[in-house]
Scaffold this motif. Structure first.
Motif, PDB file in Angstrom:
ATOM      1  N   UNK A 190      -1.485  70.814  45.092  1.00  0.00           N
ATOM      2  CA  UNK A 190      -2.826  70.814  45.669  1.00  0.00           C
ATOM      3  C   UNK A 190      -3.026  71.946  46.662  1.00  0.00           C
ATOM      4  N   UNK A 191      -1.998  72.306  47.394  1.00  0.00           N
ATOM      5  CA  UNK A 191      -2.120  73.324  48.436  1.00  0.00           C
ATOM      6  C   UNK A 191      -1.988  74.748  47.919  1.00  0.00           C
ATOM      7  N   UNK A 192      -1.618  74.923  46.642  1.00  0.00           N
ATOM      8  CA  UNK A 192      -1.491  76.267  46.090  1.00  0.00           C
ATOM      9  C   UNK A 192      -2.849  76.952  46.041  1.00  0.00           C
ATOM     10  N   UNK A 193      -2.884  78.228  46.422  1.00  0.00           N
ATOM     11  CA  UNK A 193      -4.080  79.036  46.276  1.00  0.00           C
ATOM     12  C   UNK A 193      -4.029  79.762  44.932  1.00  0.00           C
ATOM     13  N   UNK A 194      -5.183  80.213  44.450  1.00  0.00           N
ATOM     14  CA  UNK A 194      -5.220  80.949  43.197  1.00  0.00           C
ATOM     15  C   UNK A 194      -4.303  82.170  43.294  1.00  0.00           C
ATOM     16  N   UNK A 195      -3.443  82.326  42.320  1.00  0.00           N
ATOM     17  CA  UNK A 195      -2.480  83.432  42.309  1.00  0.00           C
ATOM     18  C   UNK A 195      -1.131  83.072  42.894  1.00  0.00           C
ATOM     19  N   UNK A 196      -1.069  81.981  43.636  1.00  0.00           N
ATOM     20  CA  UNK A 196       0.213  81.540  44.181  1.00  0.00           C
ATOM     21  C   UNK A 196       0.955  80.693  43.152  1.00  0.00           C
ATOM     22  N   UNK A 197       2.277  80.704  43.242  1.00  0.00           N
ATOM     23  CA  UNK A 197       3.086  79.947  42.292  1.00  0.00           C
ATOM     24  C   UNK A 197       4.270  79.323  43.003  1.00  0.00           C
ATOM     25  N   UNK A 198       4.883  78.382  42.359  1.00  0.00           N
ATOM     26  CA  UNK A 198       6.117  77.793  42.859  1.00  0.00           C
ATOM     27  C   UNK A 198       7.076  77.612  41.691  1.00  0.00           C
ATOM     28  N   UNK A 199       8.356  77.617  42.001  1.00  0.00           N
ATOM     29  CA  UNK A 199       9.395  77.460  40.986  1.00  0.00           C
ATOM     30  C   UNK A 199       9.681  75.992  40.747  1.00  0.00           C
ATOM     31  N   UNK A 200       9.956  75.654  39.502  1.00  0.00           N
ATOM     32  CA  UNK A 200      10.237  74.272  39.126  1.00  0.00           C
ATOM     33  C   UNK A 200      11.258  74.272  38.002  1.00  0.00           C
ATOM     34  N   UNK A 201      11.733  73.094  37.667  1.00  0.00           N
ATOM     35  CA  UNK A 201      12.633  72.962  36.523  1.00  0.00           C
ATOM     36  C   UNK A 201      12.451  71.589  35.910  1.00  0.00           C
ATOM     37  N   UNK A 202      12.886  71.454  34.668  1.00  0.00           N
ATOM     38  CA  UNK A 202      12.915  70.160  33.999  1.00  0.00           C
ATOM     39  C   UNK A 202      14.250  70.045  33.278  1.00  0.00           C
ATOM     40  N   UNK A 205      15.575  73.647  32.095  1.00  0.00           N
ATOM     41  CA  UNK A 205      14.654  74.744  31.827  1.00  0.00           C
ATOM     42  C   UNK A 205      13.963  75.095  33.136  1.00  0.00           C
ATOM     43  N   UNK A 206      14.116  76.323  33.576  1.00  0.00           N
ATOM     44  CA  UNK A 206      13.442  76.805  34.778  1.00  0.00           C
ATOM     45  C   UNK A 206      12.102  77.422  34.390  1.00  0.00           C
ATOM     46  N   UNK A 207      11.070  77.106  35.137  1.00  0.00           N
ATOM     47  CA  UNK A 207       9.741  77.640  34.869  1.00  0.00           C
ATOM     48  C   UNK A 207       8.998  77.777  36.190  1.00  0.00           C
ATOM     49  N   UNK A 208       7.834  78.370  36.147  1.00  0.00           N
ATOM     50  CA  UNK A 208       7.006  78.495  37.349  1.00  0.00           C
ATOM     51  C   UNK A 208       5.640  77.891  37.087  1.00  0.00           C
ATOM     52  N   UNK A 209       4.991  77.454  38.167  1.00  0.00           N
ATOM     53  CA  UNK A 209       3.657  76.864  38.093  1.00  0.00           C
ATOM     54  C   UNK A 209       2.733  77.712  38.951  1.00  0.00           C
ATOM     55  N   UNK A 210       1.733  78.301  38.345  1.00  0.00           N
ATOM     56  CA  UNK A 210       0.795  79.181  39.040  1.00  0.00           C
ATOM     57  C   UNK A 210      -0.616  78.608  38.959  1.00  0.00           C
TER      58      UNK A 210
END
Length: 290
Positions: free
Chosen positions: A34-46, A56-61
């Motif tokens: 919710x706090x991400x701004x447009x263009x910002x991303x964070x790293x995640x995995x599943x 699997x490592x991926x990013x969420x933008x």
């Protein structure tokens, strides 16, 4: 409680259900998204199902605020994309219709297969994707409601010239996830992050509004990252490039607690000039129906 729903419901365009102020969170992303701004991303995995030692490592933008749209880069591996395509081909594909039975004109030159999202006839890959998506994108309020569920995975193959006209994913579908199986994009949200005027709150009004809009010039257009489009996408705030294994997740309801559809989530599958494979998951809150 999340359950599997293997039926599609007819699209609806309004609801009279109301939520109290402390229940607003079903209709917006949980933190930290919710706090991400447009263009910002964070790293995640599943974690990979059946192999707890593999991940699997991926990013969420975040790519739009209205509606909430997030791009999951490298969410699927190339092998997983190939596996999903094989599941569709092995099970047999039929001419795709819409939730309006018999409607083959809204979606053109397209075939479809349905894969169970859970249960003994399902794929561990598909059920694993559901589990990962639920944990990332659905609030505790949604997950705890008895009417929460997920539809079977829809896998689509579009031939050259194939398209799906503008539509809102419809009644009770809180969250949509589209997986790009072969890297061919074409998903356009013509009213995303619209800053120059109100968006009508009915289908006729929004369809009239988008008549003179163009992909790449208005809204957000997710297109394949081919060599011919890469430079254009990098220099255009209205275009986001996608690759094989990427996915897009977006919310279909307004986030102010009215339980009304968000018409900024109107989207289409633009005509494709090459074969396109995508898959969809729809996450439901059935109490919102009609």
């Amino acid at each position: 409680m999340m359950t599997t729903d293997d039926t599609s419901c007819a699209s609806g365009y309004s609801s009279t259900l109301q939520f109290s102020s402390k229940e607003l969170q079903p209709f917006w992303p949980p933190e930290p998204l919710k706090s991400l701004q447009v263009g910002q991303s964070l790293d995640a995995f599943r974690l990979v199902v059946d192999d707890d030692d593999d991940r699997v490592d991926f990013s969420i933008e975040r790519v739009a605020n209205s509606p909430h749209i997030f791009l999951l880069r490298n969410f699927l591996t190339s092998s997983e994309c190939n596996q999903i395509q094989a599941l569709a081909e092995e099970g047999g594909m039929k001419t795709a219709e819409t939730v309006t039975k018999g409607d083959t004109s809204s979606r053109k030159n397209c075939s479809v297969a349905w894969i169970p999202s859970s249960g003994p006839d399902g794929s561990s890959l598909v059920s694993g994707l559901v589990a990962s998506t639920v944990n990332i994108f659905l609030s505790d309020v949604v997950k705890s409601r008895p009417s929460a569920g997920v539809e079977n995975m829809q896998i689509l193959k579009y031939g050259v010239g194939g398209e799906f006209v503008h539509h809102q994913d419809g009644d009770a579908r809180v969250l949509t996830v589209i997986y790009y199986i072969n890297g061919v994009g074409g998903t356009w949200f013509p009213l995303a992050d619209r800053n120059n005027g109100e968006i009508p709150k009915n289908k006729a009004g929004v369809l009239e509004l988008v008549e003179n809009l163009e992909p790449g010039k208005h809204g957000i257009f997710l297109k394949g990252d081919s060599s011919n489009s890469a430079q254009e996408g990098n220099n255009n705030k209205h275009t986001v490039l996608v690759n094989k294994g990427d996915a897009v997740a977006f919310y279909n309801y307004r986030d102010e607690g009215s339980a009304q559809l968000d018409w900024a989530a109107l989207h289409c599958g633009s005509p494709t000039d090459e074969t396109k494979w995508i898959a969809n998951h729809w996450y439901r809150l059935n109490e919102l129906a009609n």
